[in-house]
Each structure stands twice: as structure tokens, then as C-alpha cells.
Design a protein around this motif. Sequence first.
Motif, PDB file in Angstrom:
ATOM      1  N   THR A  30      42.309  10.111  49.919  1.00 61.19           N
ATOM      2  CA  THR A  30      41.019  10.796  49.951  1.00 61.19           C
ATOM      3  C   THR A  30      41.104  11.952  50.822  1.00 61.19           C
ATOM      4  OG1 THR A  30      39.809   8.695  49.704  1.00 61.19           O
ATOM      5  CG2 THR A  30      38.653  10.755  50.429  1.00 61.19           C
ATOM      6  N   TYR A  31      41.779  11.856  52.132  1.00 58.70           N
ATOM      7  CA  TYR A  31      41.976  12.730  52.888  1.00 58.70           C
ATOM      8  C   TYR A  31      42.712  14.068  52.431  1.00 58.70           C
ATOM      9  CZ  TYR A  31      43.111  15.716  57.170  1.00 58.70           C
ATOM     10  OH  TYR A  31      43.454  16.531  58.249  1.00 58.70           O
ATOM     11  N   TYR A  32      43.896  13.616  51.717  1.00 56.08           N
ATOM     12  CA  TYR A  32      44.693  14.713  51.403  1.00 56.08           C
ATOM     13  C   TYR A  32      44.257  15.264  49.830  1.00 56.08           C
ATOM     14  CZ  TYR A  32      48.197  13.955  54.975  1.00 56.08           C
ATOM     15  OH  TYR A  32      48.701  13.801  56.201  1.00 56.08           O
TER      16      TYR A  32
ATOM     17  N   ASN B 189      40.644  16.752  50.111  1.00 53.66           N
ATOM     18  CA  ASN B 189      40.350  17.874  51.043  1.00 53.66           C
ATOM     19  C   ASN B 189      39.316  17.626  52.415  1.00 53.66           C
ATOM     20  OD1 ASN B 189      41.685  20.129  52.151  1.00 53.66           O
ATOM     21  ND2 ASN B 189      40.842  21.489  50.524  1.00 53.66           N
ATOM     22  N   ASP B 190      39.516  16.472  52.941  1.00 53.84           N
ATOM     23  CA  ASP B 190      38.708  15.882  54.025  1.00 53.84           C
ATOM     24  C   ASP B 190      37.246  16.085  53.675  1.00 53.84           C
ATOM     25  OD1 ASP B 190      38.146  14.486  56.459  1.00 53.84           O
ATOM     26  OD2 ASP B 190      38.482  16.358  57.605  1.00 53.84           O
TER      27      ASP B 190
ATOM     28  N   PRO C 265      32.180  11.711  55.100  1.00 50.98           N
ATOM     29  CA  PRO C 265      32.481  10.370  55.243  1.00 50.98           C
ATOM     30  C   PRO C 265      32.196   9.169  54.261  1.00 50.98           C
ATOM     31  CG  PRO C 265      31.664  11.129  57.680  1.00 50.98           C
ATOM     32  CD  PRO C 265      31.524  12.297  56.470  1.00 50.98           C
TER      33      PRO C 265
ATOM     34  N   TYR D 217      34.819   8.627  51.717  1.00 50.30           N
ATOM     35  CA  TYR D 217      35.767   7.938  52.191  1.00 50.30           C
ATOM     36  C   TYR D 217      35.385   6.409  52.021  1.00 50.30           C
ATOM     37  CZ  TYR D 217      38.491  11.367  54.759  1.00 50.30           C
ATOM     38  OH  TYR D 217      39.169  12.671  55.270  1.00 50.30           O
TER      39      TYR D 217
END
Length: 135
Positions: free
Chosen positions: A76-78, A81-82, A85, A88
Motif C-alpha cells: 500500500t505504501y509503495y 503513495n502513502d 491510514p 492501510y
Amino acid sequence: MMYSKISSIILCKCLRCREGNMFTNSPFSIQFGRRAYTHCPVCNLKFEREPGFFEGGMYFNYALNVAILANSGLATYYFLNDPNPYVYFGVSASMVVLLVSFTSRLSKSLMLHLFGGVSYAPEFQSKNTKKEINI
Ligand SMILES: [Zn+2]
């Protein structure tokens, strides 16, 4: 059909003959594939090695779910793009729920193959494997 140790764990095959299935349904069936045979359909090995044997599988299930949570969080982060929350949480929780059929089966298979105390014995395989050659 010969299975290696790794593929018999992943495909939930019997510990001793590596041919009989541990579960009655596929992981994609409506019962989530959790119905298990008590004995191997090929070599008649009792899968529950002692009372409550498969309760130890919850440790494997926990480890598998932590791995899913960590990897889905990293993905999810990569890839997103962050994001927020809540994204996530949504992605991680839905991955755990979507893969519950595989993790519950794999944890029981890991428990049986790593702590079952029975080694692989090809003489317990069924003798009709030559059917594949005659086609
Ligand atoms: Zn068997």
C-alpha cells in the motif's frame, strides 16, 4: 504423481504418502475448504496425531497473517503513495479476510508436516498412478 515436501505442504497433501488430500473441498469452495478428512483417503494415516493437535496450527496462522499484514502495508505504501491510514487498514484487513481460506489450510498443513512425527513413505501410495502414462 510425486510431490516434494514443499509442494505437499502447499497443496495440503498427506504427510506419509503425499498423495491423499487433507481437506475435502478446494480452497475456493463455498465452505472455505475447511472440511478436513480425519484419515488420509489413500494410506489411512490419522491426521490428528494427538487430541488437540491442530490447535498448534494457530501459531502458524498468526505468523502467516502477520506476514500478510506487513506485506500488504508495504505494498500500500509503495503502490498507493502513502495514502490515508484508513486505506492501510482497509487494504490489510481485506487481504487477511480474502486469504483466510488459504491461511487456515496452510497453517494446519504446516503443523502436520512439521510436527506430525511421521516420515514420507512412498510404499503407502496408491498403485494406480500408472493410469497417467497409458492415456
Ligand atoms: Zn496418506
